[in-house]
Scaffold this motif. Sequence first.
Motif, PDB file in Angstrom:
ATOM      1  N   UNK A   1       0.761  -1.082   0.017  1.00 53.07           N
ATOM      2  CA  UNK A   1       0.106  -0.009   0.060  1.00 53.07           C
ATOM      3  C   UNK A   1       0.932   1.247   0.067  1.00 53.07           C
ATOM      4  N   UNK A   2       1.307   1.697  -1.305  1.00 54.17           N
ATOM      5  CA  UNK A   2       2.414   2.611  -1.283  1.00 54.17           C
ATOM      6  C   UNK A   2       1.769   4.090  -0.897  1.00 54.17           C
ATOM      7  N   UNK A   3       0.484   4.228  -0.893  1.00 55.09           N
ATOM      8  CA  UNK A   3       0.173   5.501  -0.488  1.00 55.09           C
ATOM      9  C   UNK A   3      -0.146   5.809   0.791  1.00 55.09           C
ATOM     10  N   UNK A   4       0.366   4.825   1.798  1.00 58.01           N
ATOM     11  CA  UNK A   4       0.045   4.786   3.342  1.00 58.01           C
ATOM     12  C   UNK A   4       1.376   5.120   3.880  1.00 58.01           C
ATOM     13  N   UNK A   5       1.503   5.913   4.952  1.00 59.80           N
ATOM     14  CA  UNK A   5       2.555   5.910   5.816  1.00 59.80           C
ATOM     15  C   UNK A   5       2.469   5.224   7.307  1.00 59.80           C
ATOM     16  N   UNK A   6       3.489   4.757   7.516  1.00 54.86           N
ATOM     17  CA  UNK A   6       3.365   3.956   9.035  1.00 54.86           C
ATOM     18  C   UNK A   6       3.673   4.745  10.025  1.00 54.86           C
ATOM     19  N   UNK A   7       3.085   4.485  11.056  1.00 53.56           N
ATOM     20  CA  UNK A   7       3.247   4.954  12.312  1.00 53.56           C
ATOM     21  C   UNK A   7       3.220   4.098  13.510  1.00 53.56           C
ATOM     22  N   UNK A   8       3.484   4.608  14.740  1.00 49.04           N
ATOM     23  CA  UNK A   8       3.708   3.699  15.948  1.00 49.04           C
ATOM     24  C   UNK A   8       3.248   4.878  17.295  1.00 49.04           C
ATOM     25  N   UNK A   9       2.190   4.702  17.753  1.00 51.90           N
ATOM     26  CA  UNK A   9       1.538   5.735  18.782  1.00 51.90           C
ATOM     27  C   UNK A   9       1.713   4.599  20.098  1.00 51.90           C
ATOM     28  N   UNK A  10       2.193   5.461  21.005  1.00 54.72           N
ATOM     29  CA  UNK A  10       2.292   4.946  22.276  1.00 54.72           C
ATOM     30  C   UNK A  10       1.235   5.739  23.134  1.00 54.72           C
ATOM     31  N   UNK A  11       0.279   4.624  23.720  1.00 50.27           N
ATOM     32  CA  UNK A  11      -0.880   5.128  24.514  1.00 50.27           C
ATOM     33  C   UNK A  11      -0.346   5.662  25.910  1.00 50.27           C
ATOM     34  N   UNK A  12      -1.237   6.581  26.514  1.00 54.80           N
ATOM     35  CA  UNK A  12      -0.828   7.326  27.614  1.00 54.80           C
ATOM     36  C   UNK A  12      -1.253   6.541  28.988  1.00 54.80           C
ATOM     37  N   UNK A  13      -2.149   5.574  28.906  1.00 52.87           N
ATOM     38  CA  UNK A  13      -2.590   4.904  30.104  1.00 52.87           C
ATOM     39  C   UNK A  13      -1.597   3.380  30.334  1.00 52.87           C
ATOM     40  N   UNK A  14      -1.710   3.303  31.366  1.00 54.57           N
ATOM     41  CA  UNK A  14      -0.985   2.310  32.070  1.00 54.57           C
ATOM     42  C   UNK A  14      -1.627   0.996  31.912  1.00 54.57           C
ATOM     43  N   UNK A  15      -0.816  -0.196  31.574  1.00 55.60           N
ATOM     44  CA  UNK A  15       0.430  -0.195  31.199  1.00 55.60           C
ATOM     45  C   UNK A  15       0.559   0.465  29.612  1.00 55.60           C
TER      46      UNK A  15
END
Length: 305
Positions: A1-15
């Motif tokens: 899927x060339x038109x997409x950019x990857x991301x990684x998001x860290x949630x703010x709730x524990x854990x």
Amino acid sequence: MDAFESFTITTQTEPRVDIFGLKSGDASSSQKPPLLLLHGFPQTHHIWHRVAPQLTEAYTVILIDLRGYGQSSKPDGVASYAKSAMARDCAAVMTQLGYHDDETPFFVCAHDRGARVAHKLCVDYHTRVRAAILLDICPTLAMYEATSFEFARAYFHWFLLIQPAPLPETMLLANPRKVAEAFMGGRPGGAGLRIFAPECWERYVAGLGDEATVHAMCDDYRAAATVDLDEARADIKEGRLIKCPLKVLWGQHGVIEKCFDAVKEWKQVSSKDVAVEGHSVDSGHYIPEQVPDVVVSEIKQFFAV
């Protein structure tokens, strides 16, 4: 899927967990309504590879790997896989992508386990979900409470994977490829393994061969048979229901068609004033990969803007 950019998001709730995903983007993305796509078991965001590229002209498309799957974190403990916790991940992702209040609601289309997460997302974050399409499920509580021989035979994994560790983990990890071939290729009306693109198939097999992923998958099912049922009963008792327009689609060759009245069951967990509609499609369980054009058509029609 060339038109997409990857991301990684860290949630703010524990854990805290890291959620991996992809997002479509171009100069006009900010004007396009957001659409969140959620996968099922034992898959990843790759189930949408034939669907997502067809939607980028009309929507900003976001795909994620649910916690426990793919490239997302795999926290310990059954409670970590409560659908309320997984729904909270989805809300956190959308917030950090800029869709952070009821002024920027998003659409959701989800399959299998992802649709169970989407159900809780609709309940717990009802002002943020504009409308939802759920693929090939009925509410978890309704399915467990109506268990019949036909259902138990078809969905044997619901009862296997909830057994205490390490029994189901050991069985899956013993021969991941054979498990995938027999389980995914043998489901009724699924047209065998040919519906899966080779590169996606290898991702699914790899997940079933990874100890942390398999343990997380089992905990996902263990949560479904424990904490999720408790939360579902509490939601119904306290009137926390789906409040957005809802469409349900299911494979006409699968267990939902044979064992349940899907539209009736979803109306039971939706507000009286909410439109709930649905119908079967000519598919087995893996609808996004078997009939992607049908999914695209249904999304464009139901999420028309």
